[in-house]
Design a protein around this motif. Sequence first.
Motif, PDB file in Angstrom:
ATOM      1  N   LEU A 167       0.836  -1.205   0.000  1.00 52.85           N
ATOM      2  CA  LEU A 167       0.000   0.000   0.000  1.00 52.85           C
ATOM      3  C   LEU A 167       0.875   1.261   0.000  1.00 52.85           C
ATOM      4  O   LEU A 167       0.492   2.302  -0.520  1.00 52.85           O
ATOM      5  CB  LEU A 167      -0.848  -0.030   1.273  1.00 52.85           C
ATOM      6  N   PRO A 205       3.512   4.104  -0.821  1.00 59.68           N
ATOM      7  CA  PRO A 205       3.868   4.581  -2.156  1.00 59.68           C
ATOM      8  C   PRO A 205       5.352   4.821  -2.461  1.00 59.68           C
ATOM      9  O   PRO A 205       5.635   5.305  -3.544  1.00 59.68           O
ATOM     10  CB  PRO A 205       3.108   5.917  -2.226  1.00 59.68           C
ATOM     11  N   GLN A 242       8.104   2.770  -8.589  1.00 58.31           N
ATOM     12  CA  GLN A 242       7.418   2.515  -7.324  1.00 58.31           C
ATOM     13  C   GLN A 242       7.664   1.091  -6.856  1.00 58.31           C
ATOM     14  O   GLN A 242       7.608   0.147  -7.653  1.00 58.31           O
ATOM     15  CB  GLN A 242       5.928   2.763  -7.487  1.00 58.31           C
ATOM     16  N   PHE A 243       7.915   0.953  -5.561  1.00 62.31           N
ATOM     17  CA  PHE A 243       8.240  -0.349  -4.987  1.00 62.31           C
ATOM     18  C   PHE A 243       7.154  -1.363  -5.297  1.00 62.31           C
ATOM     19  O   PHE A 243       7.425  -2.506  -5.648  1.00 62.31           O
ATOM     20  CB  PHE A 243       8.425  -0.196  -3.478  1.00 62.31           C
ATOM     21  N   ARG A 244       5.898  -0.921  -5.192  1.00 57.90           N
ATOM     22  CA  ARG A 244       4.803  -1.883  -5.335  1.00 57.90           C
ATOM     23  C   ARG A 244       4.667  -2.406  -6.759  1.00 57.90           C
ATOM     24  O   ARG A 244       4.052  -3.435  -6.978  1.00 57.90           O
ATOM     25  CB  ARG A 244       3.486  -1.286  -4.850  1.00 57.90           C
ATOM     26  N   LEU A 299      -2.659   3.666   5.679  1.00 57.46           N
ATOM     27  CA  LEU A 299      -1.533   2.808   5.311  1.00 57.46           C
ATOM     28  C   LEU A 299      -1.349   1.686   6.324  1.00 57.46           C
ATOM     29  O   LEU A 299      -0.958   0.579   5.973  1.00 57.46           O
ATOM     30  CB  LEU A 299      -0.242   3.625   5.218  1.00 57.46           C
ATOM     31  N   ARG A 337      -3.611   0.283   7.914  1.00 54.26           N
ATOM     32  CA  ARG A 337      -4.864  -0.490   7.955  1.00 54.26           C
ATOM     33  C   ARG A 337      -5.499  -0.390   9.328  1.00 54.26           C
ATOM     34  O   ARG A 337      -5.918  -1.385   9.919  1.00 54.26           O
ATOM     35  CB  ARG A 337      -4.572  -1.953   7.599  1.00 54.26           C
ATOM     36  N   LEU A 371      -4.012   8.390  -1.963  1.00 53.90           N
ATOM     37  CA  LEU A 371      -3.249   7.161  -2.217  1.00 53.90           C
ATOM     38  C   LEU A 371      -3.487   6.629  -3.626  1.00 53.90           C
ATOM     39  O   LEU A 371      -2.652   5.907  -4.175  1.00 53.90           O
ATOM     40  CB  LEU A 371      -3.588   6.094  -1.175  1.00 53.90           C
ATOM     41  N   GLY A 413      -0.983   9.532  -5.372  1.00 53.15           N
ATOM     42  CA  GLY A 413       0.373   9.858  -4.917  1.00 53.15           C
ATOM     43  C   GLY A 413       1.401   8.844  -5.380  1.00 53.15           C
ATOM     44  O   GLY A 413       1.177   7.639  -5.299  1.00 53.15           O
ATOM     45  N   ARG A 414       2.535   9.356  -5.866  1.00 50.18           N
ATOM     46  CA  ARG A 414       3.605   8.472  -6.305  1.00 50.18           C
ATOM     47  C   ARG A 414       4.714   8.382  -5.261  1.00 50.18           C
ATOM     48  O   ARG A 414       5.567   7.512  -5.333  1.00 50.18           O
ATOM     49  CB  ARG A 414       4.209   8.970  -7.623  1.00 50.18           C
ATOM     50  N   ARG A 415       4.769   9.322  -4.344  1.00 53.93           N
ATOM     51  CA  ARG A 415       5.766   9.309  -3.271  1.00 53.93           C
ATOM     52  C   ARG A 415       5.027   9.590  -1.975  1.00 53.93           C
ATOM     53  O   ARG A 415       3.903  10.073  -1.987  1.00 53.93           O
ATOM     54  CB  ARG A 415       6.807  10.409  -3.477  1.00 53.93           C
ATOM     55  N   MET A 416       5.696   9.327  -0.868  1.00 53.14           N
ATOM     56  CA  MET A 416       5.053   9.521   0.427  1.00 53.14           C
ATOM     57  C   MET A 416       4.692  10.987   0.671  1.00 53.14           C
ATOM     58  O   MET A 416       3.578  11.313   1.066  1.00 53.14           O
ATOM     59  CB  MET A 416       6.001   8.998   1.509  1.00 53.14           C
ATOM     60  N   THR A 467       1.874  12.165  -1.478  1.00 54.27           N
ATOM     61  CA  THR A 467       0.615  11.602  -1.004  1.00 54.27           C
ATOM     62  C   THR A 467       0.083  12.398   0.184  1.00 54.27           C
ATOM     63  O   THR A 467      -1.098  12.729   0.247  1.00 54.27           O
ATOM     64  CB  THR A 467       0.826  10.126  -0.599  1.00 54.27           C
TER      65      THR A 467
END
Lengths: 268, 283
Positions: free
Chosen positions: A104, A106, A151-153, B36, B38, B224, B227-230, B233
């Motif tokens: 999940l 990013p 991206q890691f995912r 993230l 959960r 989410l 967003g491509r980066r933390m 996001t």
Amino acid sequence: MSTALIEFQDVALGYGRKVVLRGLNFAIAEGEFFGIVGANGSGKTTVLRALLGILKPRSGRILGHVPAGAGNALLPEGARVEMGDTPGAIRFGYVPQRGFLDELYPPNGHDIVMMGRYAELGPLQWPGARDRQVAGQCLEHVGGAALADKQFRSMSGGQKQRILIARALASEARVLVLDEPTDGMDLEGQKSILDLIQQLREESGITVVYVTHRLNELSNVAQRLLLLHDGQVRVGSVAAMLTGDVLCEVYGVPVRVEQIDGKRVILT
Amino acid sequence: MSKLLEMFQQDFMLNVIAGTTIVAALCSYLGVFIVLRRAVFVGAALAQVSSLGVAVALWFGGAMGMMSGHGLPWWAQPLALALTLGASVALAVQYRERALPRETMVGVVYAAAAGLAILVVATTAGAESQVMNLLFGNVLTISGSGVAGLSALAVIVGAVHGLFFKEFLFASFDPDMATALGIRARWWNVLLFLTIGLTISFAIRAAGALVVFNFLVLPAATSLLLGRRMRATLALAVAFGVLASIAGIAISYVWDLPTGPTIVAFSTGVLLLTAGVQWICRR
């Protein structure tokens, strides 16, 4: 053999009231390739968590010896410490099973490798130019330069593994701890990851602790093995452990060890 | 249009907009961590625990004759806060799931706190509508001092996250590696959940459970998707939250709709639109 880096002295491990493993007595030497082999549920991840200082032993001691060149004012070179009490005394580059990491999140390849720098930085400090440089070098080192912005995912299993190894290297680890790094990979993927680990050992002399459930994977690369099976614990050099007699005794089935092209092959 | 201009000329509406926007920004930011991890229903459970704290304070206030007409005893908020922070820590601790899954524990806390709060209110002497407002908050009641309090909260939570962002991220994403490197993931987790509990406790009193829960989940969900980066996001989540708060208040004012549900409807619309556009683009 060179000096011991980590020593398990009569260690018992468990969760809650349940003891999973007892009688763990072994040392991992600096620069060694140490394999931990066992089926799922045999306790190999438990040993790993204890090694990393995440799980405290129920009894016995797990000692770390601060290696040459890694000492500081608080922990001088050669100091012996209880691993659970001083997390980070020996810098482990932990490469978790890639399935354990939540997809999940990013971050891209570069972000993940940068996490390896966080311990070096400490709280209140932000990654700087040097950290970005180290992260970039580590990515290149594992052949992952092209993955920096991916991206890691959305990476393949092999790509994820490279990124996680680069992260471990970025932490300037003395010990690379890999948990089932080739699980779920095809032969080509397995070989490339094992080759990468061998290459890193040759270049930097880094200590490797490699956890797997496949004995054949380590039969020609590891120097010493810890075998876990149904609560049994066996530890010794590869030559001593990989004999038909020992394996028969541990696994309770007929096992032969043959040499093909100078390589050990385990046959059941 | 004239109605929209009129809204901005009213002092109380400016307070409502400012207060709701602060709640939106804070909750949307923290919401990314919550989604993230959960732990969406941890937010809901903490909201109920906070309400229980206020309800208990009301009960004691009534029983001891400490309530002066409208107000709550001074220790109502501290009590709610203490309970919420306690519950945050309890729910933050990662334990091995043995007899009961973690999610079930969250459900137990939610149900128990919600039921108890209503029971306590039912046995409290006092006007029920007033009690409900005190318990569950309403953005339209945010005052100037409310805005000041929320600003202080934003400064505290913002400072903690500004200083320890990388620890919170590492401890959330990969606690084992963090611990192996000597970063005490367990304690950073507790601190992260303390900031979440602190925020929820104050935000609920200002904006109500529905609005807070909305901001904890929907902007994070939308961001989410994109967003491509933390960091991107997180920034997107805050932007979506702030947009929903201002647009929701404006729409509800112009068409005379209840504010909280309008904010929720707007947030849901943005999420569906984003998901829809993304689905079309990927085809």
